[in-house]
Design an enzyme around this catalytic site. Structure first.
Site, PDB file in Angstrom:
ATOM      1  N   HIS A 138      15.816  36.579  56.486  1.00 42.47           N
ATOM      2  CA  HIS A 138      16.173  37.745  55.659  1.00 42.47           C
ATOM      3  C   HIS A 138      14.887  38.328  55.080  1.00 42.47           C
ATOM      4  CE1 HIS A 138      17.827  40.039  52.297  1.00 42.47           C
ATOM      5  NE2 HIS A 138      19.009  39.947  52.872  1.00 42.47           N
ATOM      6  N   CYS A 147      18.121  43.726  57.105  1.00 43.66           N
ATOM      7  CA  CYS A 147      18.793  44.119  55.859  1.00 43.66           C
ATOM      8  C   CYS A 147      18.281  45.498  55.441  1.00 43.66           C
ATOM      9  CB  CYS A 147      18.530  43.078  54.773  1.00 43.66           C
ATOM     10  SG  CYS A 147      19.220  43.569  53.185  1.00 43.66           S
ATOM     11  N   HIS A 183      22.659  43.434  57.734  1.00 42.19           N
ATOM     12  CA  HIS A 183      23.241  43.697  56.402  1.00 42.19           C
ATOM     13  C   HIS A 183      23.090  45.195  56.161  1.00 42.19           C
ATOM     14  CE1 HIS A 183      22.281  39.466  54.523  1.00 42.19           C
ATOM     15  NE2 HIS A 183      23.163  39.405  55.497  1.00 42.19           N
ATOM     16  N   ASP A 233      26.713  45.113  52.953  1.00 45.53           N
ATOM     17  CA  ASP A 233      25.983  44.312  51.974  1.00 45.53           C
ATOM     18  C   ASP A 233      26.569  44.613  50.599  1.00 45.53           C
ATOM     19  OD1 ASP A 233      24.188  42.486  51.105  1.00 45.53           O
ATOM     20  OD2 ASP A 233      22.404  43.560  51.687  1.00 45.53           O
ATOM     21  N   HIS A 234      25.761  44.588  49.609  1.00 49.03           N
ATOM     22  CA  HIS A 234      26.281  44.786  48.251  1.00 49.03           C
ATOM     23  C   HIS A 234      27.124  46.049  48.143  1.00 49.03           C
ATOM     24  CE1 HIS A 234      22.270  42.708  47.087  1.00 49.03           C
ATOM     25  NE2 HIS A 234      23.128  41.875  47.617  1.00 49.03           N
ATOM     26  N   TYR A 291      29.176  41.866  44.897  1.00 45.99           N
ATOM     27  CA  TYR A 291      30.083  41.246  45.858  1.00 45.99           C
ATOM     28  C   TYR A 291      31.556  41.418  45.500  1.00 45.99           C
ATOM     29  CZ  TYR A 291      26.011  39.423  48.217  1.00 45.99           C
ATOM     30  OH  TYR A 291      24.837  39.326  48.926  1.00 45.99           O
TER      31      TYR A 291
HETATM   32  C1  DNO Z   1      21.636  38.772  47.832  1.00 45.83           C
HETATM   33  C2  DNO Z   1      21.402  38.368  49.215  1.00 45.83           C
HETATM   34  C3  DNO Z   1      20.364  37.285  49.349  1.00 45.83           C
HETATM   35  C4  DNO Z   1      20.359  36.752  50.762  1.00 45.83           C
HETATM   36  C5  DNO Z   1      19.312  35.699  50.990  1.00 45.83           C
HETATM   37  C6  DNO Z   1      19.283  35.270  52.427  1.00 45.83           C
HETATM   38  O1  DNO Z   1      22.631  39.309  47.515  1.00 45.83           O
HETATM   39  O2  DNO Z   1      21.076  39.451  50.004  1.00 45.83           O
HETATM   40  O3  DNO Z   1      20.626  36.255  48.461  1.00 45.83           O
HETATM   41  O4  DNO Z   1      21.591  36.171  51.034  1.00 45.83           O
HETATM   42  O5  DNO Z   1      18.068  36.155  50.621  1.00 45.83           O
HETATM   43  O6  DNO Z   1      18.698  34.019  52.520  1.00 45.83           O
END
Ligand code: DNO
Length: 360
Positions: free
Chosen positions: A207, A245, A274, A319-320, A333
């Site tokens: 990531h 990401c 992501h 993602d978020h 989340y």
């Molecule tokens: C946060 C996430 C990170 C991600 C890690 C992957 O919301 O994007 O915590 O899961 O960095 O190892």
């Protein structure tokens, strides 16, 4: 599109698998054994149990986010070999239940960082916010206090309290670890584990650093096209791959995400994506917007089109998301905005597919 949704387990998520399976187009969940301390082997029985729980809802269990890396590995301490051996055992155990991709990161001490987790937007929703100038004014201790107090009572991924209690010791240990050392420690780790990944058919997907620049003088090494290429080339196996990401890389406006997708995707090295959007309010200052291109600063259409053009077969997750409709949960989340994100991604994908058919 193989769409998955991040889920924090029955004990620690306000969202149920029953709710997740009703999201249109969903295939599976991305989760982890959150109760296992970083560095220990994940027991096969516990993994099987989690897989069975997920599969009972007709959801796949093929991606883990994250198997976190012990700080001794990142620091390159002599104790790292023991933790690397444990990591190998975890890879083997995960492969036994059909896990295909492991997401991880190589960020020193802190995982992702925001200066505010519940910032109200004009429409009444709440979102996460990052302001570099604000971060420069606070201490790491204050950052931890702010992150944990803004977490709405939930754990935050990558913010394990056991590690954060050792802050002073960790900062001292990192004092002589610069980018070169950190990178060499990553390569050392990958050289050990990638042969195991090849044998057991489990792909590693690093990531990017979030945000993609150095903080509190700690080195960050997965920040740009050049640094990602360097990492991929250092251990040149398709099992050494990337979690693309958009929100992390997109925080640096110089990162051309569609270009990276085409480049790393055509090398077969993106195993997980992501997708989220963010809106810049100033340099290095942004909030996380809805997924829609018009609401943020990233062109999500161009991002999805690049994935479509490379015939992306990996896993993809929204993602978020913001907190909308009064939802209370782990910042970033929630159920609703991430589900809307999925619907938007599905819509873009369908439109791109059908336009290509029409234009044939
Ligand atoms: C946060 C996430 C990170 C991600 C890690 C992957 O919301 O994007 O915590 O899961 O960095 O190892």
């Amino acid at each position: 599109m193989n769409i998955v949704f991040r889920w924090f387990g029955e004990q620690d998520d306000h969202i149920s698998l029953d709710e997740i399976r009703q999201i249109p187009g969903i295939n599976g969940v991305v989760t982890a054994l959150y109760q296992i301390p970083v560095g220990e082997v994940w027991p096969l029985e516990d993994i099987k149990q989690l897989k069975n729980t997920v599969n009972a809802y007709d959801l796949s269990f093929e991606v883990i986010e994250s198997v976190n890396i012990h700080e001794d590995i990142k620091l390159g301490l002599s104790t790292r070999d023991e933790y690397i051996e444990n990591y190998k055992e975890t890879i083997k155990n995960l492969s036994k239940v059909g896990v295909k991709v492991i997401c991880y990161n190589f960020m020193p001490i802190f995982d992702w960082i925001r200066t505010e987790l519940n910032m109200p937007l004009d429409d009444g929703s709440e979102t996460m916010f990052y302001a570099h100038r604000q971060l420069q004014k606070i201490t790491p201790e204050k950052l931890i206090e702010d992150m944990l107090s803004g977490s709405q009572g939930f754990s935050l991924p990558g913010w394990e309290p056991e590690r954060l209690k050792e802050l002073e010791k960790l900062f001292k240990a990192y004092a002589d670890v610069d980018e070169t050392k950190l990178f060499n420690n990553l390569v050392y780790f990958l050289e050990q584990i990638i042969p195991v990944c090849e044998e057991y058919d489990v792909k590693m997907a690093i990531h990017p650093d979030d945000p993609p620049w150095s903080l509190f003088e700690l080195p960050r090494i997965i920040t740009s096209e050049t640094s990602i290429m360097r990492m991929l080339k250092a251990v040149d196996s398709e099992y050494n791959g990337l979690t693309l990401c958009t929100g992390s890389l997109g925080a640096n406006i110089n990162n051309d995400i569609p270009k990276m997708i085409r480049r790393f995707g055509s090398m077969g090295r993106i195993h997980f994506a992501h997708i989220r959007n963010l809106k810049f309010v100033d340099d290095r200052t942004f909030y996380e917007s809805s997924h829609r291109s018009e609401d943020g600063s990233l062109d999500v259409f161009e991002i999805v089109k690049a994935l479509h053009d490379i015939e992306f077969k990996g896993y993809i997750r929204p993602d978020h998301g913001r907190m909308i409709w009064g939802e209370k949960g782990r910042p970033g989340y929630g159920l609703y905005d991430r589900a809307l994100g999925i619907t938007y991604l599905n819509g873009l994908w369908e439109a791109i597919s059908k336009m290509k058919e029409l234009n044939k």
